[in-house]
Scaffold this active site. Sequence first.
Site, PDB file in Angstrom:
ATOM      1  N   GLU A 108       0.815  -1.219   0.000  1.00 18.28           N
ATOM      2  CA  GLU A 108       0.000   0.000   0.000  1.00 18.28           C
ATOM      3  C   GLU A 108       0.850   1.272   0.000  1.00 18.28           C
ATOM      4  O   GLU A 108       0.440   2.294  -0.572  1.00 18.28           O
ATOM      5  CB  GLU A 108      -0.948   0.002   1.207  1.00 18.28           C
TER       6      GLU A 108
ATOM      7  N   PHE B 242     -11.738  -7.744  13.636  1.00 16.11           N
ATOM      8  CA  PHE B 242     -10.592  -8.129  12.812  1.00 16.11           C
ATOM      9  C   PHE B 242     -10.279  -7.025  11.808  1.00 16.11           C
ATOM     10  O   PHE B 242     -11.142  -6.569  11.070  1.00 16.11           O
ATOM     11  CB  PHE B 242     -10.895  -9.443  12.088  1.00 16.11           C
ATOM     12  N   GLN B 243      -9.031  -6.594  11.801  1.00 14.35           N
ATOM     13  CA  GLN B 243      -8.516  -5.542  10.909  1.00 14.35           C
ATOM     14  C   GLN B 243      -9.255  -4.220  11.087  1.00 14.35           C
ATOM     15  O   GLN B 243      -9.406  -3.451  10.145  1.00 14.35           O
ATOM     16  CB  GLN B 243      -8.553  -5.995   9.448  1.00 14.35           C
TER      17      GLN B 243
ATOM     18  N   LYS C 114     -17.602  -1.605   5.383  1.00 14.70           N
ATOM     19  CA  LYS C 114     -17.900  -2.621   4.374  1.00 14.70           C
ATOM     20  C   LYS C 114     -19.393  -2.724   4.088  1.00 14.70           C
ATOM     21  O   LYS C 114     -19.803  -2.866   2.922  1.00 14.70           O
ATOM     22  CB  LYS C 114     -17.355  -3.975   4.832  1.00 14.70           C
TER      23      LYS C 114
ATOM     24  N   MET D  79      23.539  10.343   3.237  1.00 14.87           N
ATOM     25  CA  MET D  79      23.450  11.614   3.935  1.00 14.87           C
ATOM     26  C   MET D  79      23.682  11.439   5.424  1.00 14.87           C
ATOM     27  O   MET D  79      24.278  12.310   6.083  1.00 14.87           O
ATOM     28  CB  MET D  79      22.104  12.286   3.672  1.00 14.87           C
TER      29      MET D  79
END
Length: 576
Positions: free
Chosen positions: A67, A129-130, A179, A488
Amino acid sequence: MSKPADDETLTRSGEGGAMWMKGADMVVEALRREQVEVIFGYPGGAVLPLYDALYQCGIRHVLTRHEQGAIHAAEGYARVTGKPGVVIATSGPGATNLVTGLADAMMDSIPLVAITGQVAKTVIGTDAFQETSIIGISTPITKHNYQIRHASEIPKVFKEAFHIANSGRKGPVLIDIPKDVSGEEAWFAYDDPPQLPGYQPTVVPHHMQIRKLMHGLQHAKRPVVLAGAGVLHARATEKLLAFVEKYQLPVVQTLLGLGSFPASHPLCLGMGGMHGSAAANKALYETDFLINLGARFDDRLTGKLEHFAPQAVVAHIDIDPAEIGKNVPTDIPVVGDVGEALSMMLSIDVPAPDAEAWREELLRVKRELPFWWVQDGKHIKPQRLIAEIARITKGDVVVTTDVGQHQMWAAQFFPLNQPDRWVTSGGLGTMGFGLPAAIGAHFGQPDKLVVAILGDAGFQMTLQELAVIGEHQLPIKVVIVNNSALGMVRQWQELFHGERYSESLLPWQPDFVKLGEAYRIPSARVERDEELTAALEAFLSEPGPGLLECVVDPNENVYPMVAPGTGIHQMVGVRP
């Protein structure tokens, strides 16, 4: 408007052209109405109804391999098109993997619309969940965010989200969709303009402030224009060129403003700030009249504030009033779009400032103290590597970078003469940005070759996106500037931490050539300076994707440099 009878089609037209649709279909239709060309994303449980609606919908979807890659790709697309990038992720870890990209886009004013799935409304707050509160997480790093509670809200929210993302000071907007909302049915109507009485950014500046600016300009002896990313966001590069040439004003650019003014123009002094040119920083330090066009005076540009433009009358044009006076005291504040401001400035005729001696002094410094490197005949010097890429391609490519030494060398040695060709992470400084951003840049400008100039460390943070390049055989050329270090970080440890290289050296590396080949991308390595030009010419001329590992001098530092805590007139490393 009531629900249609059961035997009526779910897309039957209602009053005023409204349609009865499922929530997921509404999302797709809203994206169509916003003329979205490509979506970057990654599916998961909470967005399965949305992905089902996307199936063969006609809008191109690019499946990245993470993602974070998806949102950086959306940023790359937005940076080269000026249109909002769109990204989709599922709930929980999918949404949290967008956080870095949201913060990056917020810092750099990049228009994005991020669509996240959420668990069903019935289980929100139960640690399902999630489940993660992406609204709470993203509030500080988005321009605005929404959680949709009913399908009937979808048209209004999407209309507002795209408007907010791409107006005023641009930025990311997040839409969180539970959902079960995706499966709800409601009427869809999308013709009404967004109604946002509390959000009315000032676009047209106040004419009196413009007059004050022009009055001050005509009396200046040492005027300078500072061109920031606001010029690019306003699509105002031609107006800037006309204004500068009308009054013969020297121009300094910020890192994100590169490309807003042609690097080849005689009045261009290059980039200012920590690793800016001697001429640019001299101009910023000694100016008596500074016109800031869409730059936010960040610390990497200004150095120690008490030494930044200490003798100048400062005019600051910015569409975000919060930026004016935030860091540098401003004498002439101008709130509005940079393009609108330049149009008004061009319409007012005042005598050009008597600044010929000032211009000549700055151009002398530009000639005598250019960016430099010392060729030792043995190592590939990273500065020469960048300069050779620019020479061979004639600059007619889109350049993306990660963050670090290679980014600064690209800013110094790759002359940018056109807008929308420079894609880099500025404010947040996100390692891993350059590779996925190159993918988005390709879809934004498919007719241009994209060259991704990456450090060996940053590349390894998002290298899985090579799969997208390999799968679609995208004409993206990946150049790995391999100095076997967090370059750097190593430079700062050398200069400011007694050469104690704490966890900054990378003596163990993967075989980058085999890695590229594993993704079915033609790959090669070059280690000797005398082989560099031939290797680059072959690499850049071949059609399709490619990966070239360039093993460069591991001890090379970025100069010149304004050390932390010092003023921009206290540069070190100005000369070899």
